[in-house]
Structures are given as C-alpha cells and as structure tokens.
Motif scaffolding. Structure first.
Motif, PDB file in Angstrom:
ATOM      1  N   VAL A 182       0.786  -1.354  -0.088  1.00  0.00           N
ATOM      2  CA  VAL A 182      -0.035  -0.051   0.059  1.00  0.00           C
ATOM      3  C   VAL A 182       0.993   1.316  -0.025  1.00  0.00           C
ATOM      4  O   VAL A 182       1.889   1.424   0.690  1.00  0.00           O
ATOM      5  N   GLY A 183       0.753   2.197  -0.849  1.00  0.00           N
ATOM      6  CA  GLY A 183       1.394   3.435  -1.076  1.00  0.00           C
ATOM      7  C   GLY A 183       2.329   3.378  -2.103  1.00  0.00           C
ATOM      8  O   GLY A 183       2.716   4.311  -2.429  1.00  0.00           O
ATOM      9  N   VAL A 184       2.405   2.239  -2.782  1.00  0.00           N
ATOM     10  CA  VAL A 184       3.203   2.379  -4.042  1.00  0.00           C
ATOM     11  C   VAL A 184       2.252   2.442  -4.976  1.00  0.00           C
ATOM     12  O   VAL A 184       1.201   1.627  -5.429  1.00  0.00           O
ATOM     13  N   ASN A 185       2.437   3.415  -5.852  1.00  0.00           N
ATOM     14  CA  ASN A 185       1.644   3.797  -6.810  1.00  0.00           C
ATOM     15  C   ASN A 185       1.539   2.993  -8.168  1.00  0.00           C
ATOM     16  O   ASN A 185       0.297   2.527  -8.545  1.00  0.00           O
ATOM     17  N   GLU A 186       2.605   2.631  -8.951  1.00  0.00           N
ATOM     18  CA  GLU A 186       2.854   2.057  -9.855  1.00  0.00           C
ATOM     19  C   GLU A 186       2.692   0.398  -9.379  1.00  0.00           C
ATOM     20  O   GLU A 186       2.700   0.133  -8.543  1.00  0.00           O
ATOM     21  N   GLY A 187       2.554  -0.394 -10.622  1.00  0.00           N
ATOM     22  CA  GLY A 187       2.142  -1.673 -10.450  1.00  0.00           C
ATOM     23  C   GLY A 187       2.796  -2.616 -11.198  1.00  0.00           C
ATOM     24  O   GLY A 187       2.528  -4.079 -11.247  1.00  0.00           O
ATOM     25  N   GLY A 188       4.072  -2.164 -11.879  1.00  0.00           N
ATOM     26  CA  GLY A 188       4.783  -2.934 -12.949  1.00  0.00           C
ATOM     27  C   GLY A 188       5.579  -4.002 -12.100  1.00  0.00           C
ATOM     28  O   GLY A 188       6.260  -3.599 -11.220  1.00  0.00           O
ATOM     29  N   VAL A 189       5.807  -5.463 -12.363  1.00  0.00           N
ATOM     30  CA  VAL A 189       6.497  -6.326 -11.742  1.00  0.00           C
ATOM     31  C   VAL A 189       7.979  -6.123 -12.549  1.00  0.00           C
ATOM     32  O   VAL A 189       9.001  -6.062 -11.759  1.00  0.00           O
ATOM     33  N   ALA A 190       8.180  -6.343 -13.685  1.00  0.00           N
ATOM     34  CA  ALA A 190       9.375  -6.022 -14.362  1.00  0.00           C
ATOM     35  C   ALA A 190      10.070  -4.659 -13.947  1.00  0.00           C
ATOM     36  O   ALA A 190      11.407  -4.482 -13.892  1.00  0.00           O
ATOM     37  N   SER A 191       9.349  -3.558 -13.601  1.00  0.00           N
ATOM     38  CA  SER A 191      10.065  -2.446 -13.245  1.00  0.00           C
ATOM     39  C   SER A 191      10.256  -2.224 -11.645  1.00  0.00           C
ATOM     40  O   SER A 191      10.677  -1.435 -11.020  1.00  0.00           O
ATOM     41  N   GLY A 192       9.887  -3.450 -11.164  1.00  0.00           N
ATOM     42  CA  GLY A 192      10.256  -3.647  -9.536  1.00  0.00           C
ATOM     43  C   GLY A 192       9.247  -2.904  -8.625  1.00  0.00           C
ATOM     44  O   GLY A 192       9.648  -3.232  -7.478  1.00  0.00           O
ATOM     45  N   TYR A 193       7.927  -2.677  -9.172  1.00  0.00           N
ATOM     46  CA  TYR A 193       7.120  -2.128  -8.294  1.00  0.00           C
ATOM     47  C   TYR A 193       6.214  -2.988  -7.305  1.00  0.00           C
ATOM     48  O   TYR A 193       5.569  -2.689  -6.546  1.00  0.00           O
ATOM     49  N   ALA A 194       5.951  -4.155  -8.264  1.00  0.00           N
ATOM     50  CA  ALA A 194       5.168  -5.368  -7.645  1.00  0.00           C
ATOM     51  C   ALA A 194       5.618  -6.653  -7.789  1.00  0.00           C
ATOM     52  O   ALA A 194       6.835  -6.623  -8.295  1.00  0.00           O
ATOM     53  N   VAL A 195       5.132  -7.591  -7.184  1.00  0.00           N
ATOM     54  CA  VAL A 195       5.510  -9.056  -7.430  1.00  0.00           C
ATOM     55  C   VAL A 195       4.533  -9.962  -7.823  1.00  0.00           C
ATOM     56  O   VAL A 195       3.224  -9.703  -7.645  1.00  0.00           O
ATOM     57  N   LEU A 196       5.102 -11.018  -8.427  1.00  0.00           N
ATOM     58  CA  LEU A 196       3.833 -11.937  -8.737  1.00  0.00           C
ATOM     59  C   LEU A 196       3.432 -12.703  -7.629  1.00  0.00           C
ATOM     60  O   LEU A 196       4.216 -12.842  -6.680  1.00  0.00           O
ATOM     61  N   ASP A 197       2.008 -13.128  -7.814  1.00  0.00           N
ATOM     62  CA  ASP A 197       1.343 -13.593  -6.759  1.00  0.00           C
ATOM     63  C   ASP A 197       0.526 -14.936  -7.537  1.00  0.00           C
ATOM     64  O   ASP A 197       0.023 -14.899  -8.624  1.00  0.00           O
ATOM     65  N   SER A 198      -0.117 -15.668  -6.449  1.00  0.00           N
ATOM     66  CA  SER A 198      -1.319 -16.720  -6.918  1.00  0.00           C
ATOM     67  C   SER A 198      -2.643 -16.597  -5.954  1.00  0.00           C
ATOM     68  O   SER A 198      -2.507 -16.401  -4.953  1.00  0.00           O
ATOM     69  N   PRO A 199      -3.630 -16.267  -6.810  1.00  0.00           N
ATOM     70  CA  PRO A 199      -4.903 -16.337  -6.246  1.00  0.00           C
ATOM     71  C   PRO A 199      -5.204 -17.574  -5.411  1.00  0.00           C
ATOM     72  O   PRO A 199      -4.859 -18.653  -6.118  1.00  0.00           O
ATOM     73  N   VAL A 200      -5.862 -17.528  -4.636  1.00  0.00           N
ATOM     74  CA  VAL A 200      -6.566 -18.945  -3.928  1.00  0.00           C
ATOM     75  C   VAL A 200      -7.924 -18.960  -4.761  1.00  0.00           C
ATOM     76  O   VAL A 200      -8.897 -18.191  -4.571  1.00  0.00           O
ATOM     77  N   LEU A 201      -7.735 -19.932  -5.538  1.00  0.00           N
ATOM     78  CA  LEU A 201      -9.228 -19.991  -6.354  1.00  0.00           C
ATOM     79  C   LEU A 201     -10.331 -20.944  -5.569  1.00  0.00           C
ATOM     80  O   LEU A 201     -10.012 -22.159  -4.985  1.00  0.00           O
ATOM     81  N   ILE A 202     -11.451 -20.313  -5.341  1.00  0.00           N
ATOM     82  CA  ILE A 202     -12.434 -21.196  -4.310  1.00  0.00           C
ATOM     83  C   ILE A 202     -13.557 -21.625  -5.377  1.00  0.00           C
ATOM     84  O   ILE A 202     -14.087 -20.979  -6.214  1.00  0.00           O
TER      85      ILE A 202
END
Length: 202
Positions: A182-202
């Motif tokens: 929270v507080g990180v505005n950008e969302g790019g993975v390659a640019s280092g702002y976010a990380v890859l994740d896996s959703p829990v499929l219900i």
C-alpha cells in the motif's frame, strides 16, 4: 515516440498489410490503449458491442476515465477540477505500459494546472479515478528479501486471439496476479514495483 519518421510508419504499414501473423495486430494493439479504454467508458460505446444486460454488468467494473483533448467536455472539466482539489483520488495516465509512466498527486496536479506541460501535451493523457480496495497483510519477496506489510492486488485475465478475413479464434488462457505494498503507486513487476502472486481459487 517509437516511430519517429515516415519510414518507420511505412514499415509498420507494410507488416500490417502482409499475411504475417502479427503479435499483436494493430487492431488488437489499439484495443488495449488507454484512449480506447477511456472511449469505452463513455455512455453508449460498450452498448454498440454488447446487449444491454451484458453492458450493464461490465460497467460495474469500470473506473471513471476522462479525455483531456481540447475542447474539453463538461465531464472532463469537472473531473480536472476535482482531481486538482483531491489528487489522491486520481491518476494521470499516458499511452504507455510497463510502469513508471503515470503521474500522481502533486506531479499530476501540476500537469493538470498546465504548470509542467502544455494543453497539447496534456491531451495525450487520460485522467482516471483511482481504484480503491481493501488492503490485506502479506509477505513479498523481492531480490531475495522478504517484506511484510499491508498490500493491494491486481488480477489480469489473458486471452489468445487469431483473426482473419473468414474466421476468428479467441480463448481465455490464464491469469496473472500482482501484489504491491500500500502506498506504492505503480504496479509493474518487471519495473520492480510489484511481485507476482497466486490467487486462492475457490
């Protein structure tokens, strides 16, 4: 920015008119641009392609987007004023992808007030109301280090599409989930702002 001469555009046109498989083709590329996304937010646009019920369902997930090309319409003028008064509610987006290109908060406010760009430069951007979600606690691993904190997520749905004069093929083939603090505005993975994740499929 990437096509700086008539020769560049002529080469692009030559590829598009050929029988080669383009990835993406120009129509698919344009469909994903911020300008087209903004246009589809306007009343009556989505309804050209979907029936009334489908369009109403889809519109529930739209974030408000506004064109900044002159002359401004009434809705865009109101949105600009609101964004200047409440910059935390909006983001200014150019026709680019990959993270690091959006304008936020005071930087966005200055651009909207034409302090840092001209009307012509501003017209290349889209003003969008920010998507606010409920944060959750998670652990992020980046460059071998773990960070624990309040996070936000974004899910993208991916599809394959091949189209020709006589037939088309389209299929949903997967998803990608990005998580950022929270507080990180950008969302790019390659640019280092976010990380890859896996959703829990219900």
């Amino acid at each position: 920015r990437d096509y700086t001469s008539d020769k560049d555009w002529k080469g692009y046109e030559c590829v598009e008119l050929s029988r080669a498989i383009k990835c993406p083709c120009i129509s698919y590329h344009l469909a994903g641009t911020k300008k087209v996304q903004q246009k589809l937010c306007e009343p009556g646009e989505v309804e050209k392609w979907l029936d009334k019920k489908e369009a109403a369902t889809l519109r529930q997930y739209f974030a408000d987007q506004y064109a900044l090309a002159e002359p401004l319409d009434t809705e865009s003028e109101k949105a600009i004023k609101d964004a200047i008064d409440h910059p935390e509610k909006y983001v200014l987006k150019p026709q680019r992808e990959g993270g690091g290109n959006n304008l936020w908060m005071e930087e966005m406010k200055a651009a909207l007030e034409l302090k840092t760009m001209t009307k012509e430069e501003r017209s290349a951007y889209i003003l969008m109301r920010r998507i606010v979600q409920k944060p959750f606690t998670s652990a992020l691993m980046r460059r071998g280090k773990v960070q624990v904190g309040e996070c936000e997520k974004e899910v993208g749905i991916y599809a394959s599409y091949i189209g020709g004069a006589d037939e088309e093929y389209g299929k949903v083939i997967g998803h990608l989930m990005r998580t950022k603090l929270v507080g990180v505005n950008e969302g790019g993975v390659a640019s280092g702002y976010a990380v890859l994740d896996s959703p829990v499929l219900i």
